[in-house]
Design a protein around this motif. Structure first.
Motif, PDB file in Angstrom:
ATOM      1  N   VAL A 286       0.976  -0.493  13.315  1.00 20.48           N
ATOM      2  CA  VAL A 286       1.223   0.272  12.442  1.00 20.48           C
ATOM      3  C   VAL A 286      -0.211   0.424  11.453  1.00 20.48           C
ATOM      4  O   VAL A 286      -1.010  -0.257  11.637  1.00 20.48           O
ATOM      5  N   ARG A 287      -0.243   1.635  10.784  1.00 24.76           N
ATOM      6  CA  ARG A 287      -1.090   1.997   9.925  1.00 24.76           C
ATOM      7  C   ARG A 287      -0.448   1.925   8.615  1.00 24.76           C
ATOM      8  O   ARG A 287       0.193   2.413   8.126  1.00 24.76           O
ATOM      9  N   GLU A 288      -1.135   0.723   8.072  1.00 27.70           N
ATOM     10  CA  GLU A 288      -0.707   0.286   6.530  1.00 27.70           C
ATOM     11  C   GLU A 288      -1.168   1.096   5.487  1.00 27.70           C
ATOM     12  O   GLU A 288      -2.488   1.315   5.618  1.00 27.70           O
ATOM     13  N   ALA A 289      -0.434   1.965   4.555  1.00 23.88           N
ATOM     14  CA  ALA A 289      -0.780   3.099   3.851  1.00 23.88           C
ATOM     15  C   ALA A 289      -0.855   2.595   2.331  1.00 23.88           C
ATOM     16  O   ALA A 289      -0.823   3.468   1.610  1.00 23.88           O
ATOM     17  N   GLY A 290      -1.320   1.560   2.080  1.00 24.58           N
ATOM     18  CA  GLY A 290      -1.572   0.996   0.645  1.00 24.58           C
ATOM     19  C   GLY A 290      -0.827   0.014   0.158  1.00 24.58           C
ATOM     20  O   GLY A 290       0.328  -0.127   0.069  1.00 24.58           O
ATOM     21  N   GLY A 291      -1.415  -1.362  -0.216  1.00 25.47           N
ATOM     22  CA  GLY A 291      -0.859  -2.660  -0.468  1.00 25.47           C
ATOM     23  C   GLY A 291      -2.062  -3.516  -0.105  1.00 25.47           C
ATOM     24  O   GLY A 291      -2.810  -3.639   0.404  1.00 25.47           O
ATOM     25  N   THR A 292      -1.760  -4.643  -0.958  1.00 26.38           N
ATOM     26  CA  THR A 292      -2.758  -5.838  -1.183  1.00 26.38           C
ATOM     27  C   THR A 292      -2.503  -6.668   0.288  1.00 26.38           C
ATOM     28  O   THR A 292      -3.312  -7.380   0.473  1.00 26.38           O
TER      29      THR A 292
ATOM     30  N   GLU B 155      -4.981  -5.193 -13.858  1.00 23.26           N
ATOM     31  CA  GLU B 155      -5.033  -6.572 -13.311  1.00 23.26           C
ATOM     32  C   GLU B 155      -4.028  -7.086 -12.062  1.00 23.26           C
ATOM     33  O   GLU B 155      -4.373  -8.011 -11.356  1.00 23.26           O
ATOM     34  N   GLN B 156      -2.984  -6.299 -12.044  1.00 22.05           N
ATOM     35  CA  GLN B 156      -1.908  -6.571 -10.897  1.00 22.05           C
ATOM     36  C   GLN B 156      -1.719  -5.560 -10.040  1.00 22.05           C
ATOM     37  O   GLN B 156      -0.582  -4.768  -9.833  1.00 22.05           O
ATOM     38  N   PRO B 157      -2.854  -4.960  -9.470  1.00 21.71           N
ATOM     39  CA  PRO B 157      -2.631  -3.529  -8.493  1.00 21.71           C
ATOM     40  C   PRO B 157      -1.521  -4.092  -7.251  1.00 21.71           C
ATOM     41  O   PRO B 157      -1.752  -4.930  -6.778  1.00 21.71           O
ATOM     42  N   PHE B 158      -0.732  -3.268  -7.193  1.00 24.31           N
ATOM     43  CA  PHE B 158       0.256  -3.113  -6.271  1.00 24.31           C
ATOM     44  C   PHE B 158       0.099  -2.282  -4.972  1.00 24.31           C
ATOM     45  O   PHE B 158       0.460  -2.616  -4.007  1.00 24.31           O
ATOM     46  N   MET B 159      -0.440  -1.083  -5.054  1.00 25.89           N
ATOM     47  CA  MET B 159      -0.691  -0.326  -4.042  1.00 25.89           C
ATOM     48  C   MET B 159      -1.948   0.690  -4.256  1.00 25.89           C
ATOM     49  O   MET B 159      -2.430   1.381  -3.619  1.00 25.89           O
ATOM     50  N   ALA B 160      -2.590   0.674  -5.381  1.00 20.76           N
ATOM     51  CA  ALA B 160      -3.718   1.636  -5.808  1.00 20.76           C
ATOM     52  C   ALA B 160      -4.704   0.827  -6.806  1.00 20.76           C
ATOM     53  O   ALA B 160      -4.256   0.035  -7.568  1.00 20.76           O
TER      54      ALA B 160
END
Length: 404
Positions: A102-108, A153-158
């Motif tokens: 899979v190509r993961e498209a944004g997240g920590t 401070e709590q980035p979730f996808m960006a």
């Protein structure tokens, strides 16, 4: 999982349109050793019983963060550990549905999942992570209803970044944290409080800085584009892929073909927005999705007719609205929009492998490639549902080990 030495008594669709009938696939050291007949009764040989083998499937747009709500407020403020643990279940479902990469498209979580899966600590597909994508202030990767300090401070996808200098720093952060490609939100999106799919979110100087900085360290760039104007801007800037591409015309399709820009089709997410009856989708968002879906299907067919390379993406990001393990639904939506089965299958195999930079390792059933294989009961070119419906899959093999 248990190691196998091969699959006997099968027909093979190799991934590039070639078919080999009445053969077998031998495996050694986790790689494909040969495509040739095998004795079905030999030890550690799986009898395919006249079925079909295709390459392990590849989902080119998915978010692995264990979310159980589609609302971004929860993605920011909810405790992270439960979601991280849920993601372990999610990647197992994905693998067992035939998707070995899979190509993961944004997240920590992407880089960490890649690490523990590669180490064999948990069961899941190979992960090609973007880490955090790049969003402008107030963009589609921002959470507009929370204080800015919380989102930063709590980035979730960006990573919220504006201006060429900050965007260069953001690209370097992505690389430092284990991202293998750079995701940028070049337009607004459907599920946002204060942006719109028609909005263009970065100027030419900003997009150029992102692409230049990423390409300097060999990271490809994929741009979220739901509007035609954003797609033109992203292609002109030199991105490698257009994520979604819901609104295309002949001019931008020609430019994509000439520049080798891949379209990542994600009809699934619009289909799910249209069908979802919960309060998470407002009536206005549902109507926007209906309007965009018609245009997106036309755009996909135009891209295929123009010769643009198309890779499939599910854009699964939150159960139950976008369920993990149902990535292949995208192939059904592509087929129903008018795309032929062969192109659908390539979009999840050989084309997808090129997009993730692993065309010499995955995406094909060929000697020397990783033994990522899916065994099916029928010819998927004639019955694509054998791929789309996980319960019809006979076996999934990753690295020569049977996982289903």
């Amino acid at each position: 999982m248990n190691t196998i030495d091969g699959i006997a008594n099968v027909n093979v669709w190799t991934g590039d349109g070639t078919v080999v009938h009445d053969t077998g696939v031998s495996v050694s050291g986790g790689r494909i050793a040969a495509i040739a007949p095998l004795p079905a009764d030999a030890p550690d040989i799986l009898d395919g019983q006249g079925g079909w083998v295709i390459p392990g499937l590849i989902d080119c747009h998915i978010h692995l963060w264990g979310a159980r709500t589609p609302h971004p407020v929860h993605w920011v403020v909810d405790p992270r550990l439960p979601n991280a643990l849920r993601s372990v279940s999610d990647v197992s479902k994905i693998l067992r549905s035939g998707f070995t990469t899979v190509r993961e498209a944004g997240g920590t979580l992407g880089p960490s999942l890649r690490q523990v899966i590669d180490a064999g600590d948990i069961e899941g597909p190979r992960v090609v992570p973007a880490y955090l994508g790049l969003s402008r202030t107030g963009g589609h990767g921002d959470c507009h209803t929370l204080p800015m300090t919380w989102v930063r401070e709590q980035p979730f996808m960006a990573l919220i970044s504006d201006g060429p200098t900050n965007l260069r720093r953001a690209v370097r952060t992505v690389a430092r944290e284990g991202g293998r490609w750079v995701k940028v939100w070049a337009s607004g999106g459907v599920l946002s409080e204060r942006d719109d799919p028609e909005h263009v979110h970065y100027g030419p100087d900003e997009l150029a800085a992102i692409v230049e900085e990423a390409h300097a360290i060999d990271l490809p760039v994929g741009a979220h584009c739901e509007s035609l104007a954003a797609t033109y801007a992203a292609v002109e800037a030199g991105v490698d892929a257009i994520e979604h591409g819901f609104q295309l015309d002949e001019g931008v399709c020609r430019a994509m073909r000439e520049r080798g820009v891949t379209l990542v089709s994600t009809l699934s997410v619009l289909q799910r927005y249209v069908r979802w009856e919960g309060p998470e989708i407002t009536p206005e968002q549902r109507e926007t999705s209906k309007r965009l879906l018609v245009i997106a299907e036309e755009s996909l067919n135009l891209a295929v007719a123009t010769g643009v390379q198309v890779a499939m993406g599910s854009d699964c990001f939150s159960e139950p609205m976008t369920p993990f393990g149902r990535s292949a639904d995208e192939l059904g939506y592509m087929r129903d929009a008018g795309v032929d089965a062969e192109t659908c299958l390539r979009s999840a195999t050989s084309v997808a492998a090129r997009l993730v930079g692993m065309e010499s390792k995955i995406g094909m059933v060929a000697e020397g490639r990783f033994a990522d294989l899916v065994l099916l009961p029928a010819d998927p070119r004639q019955d694509l549902d054998v791929v789309i419906r996980p319960e019809r899959i006979t076996a999934v093999i990753k690295d020569g080990q049977r996982v289903r």
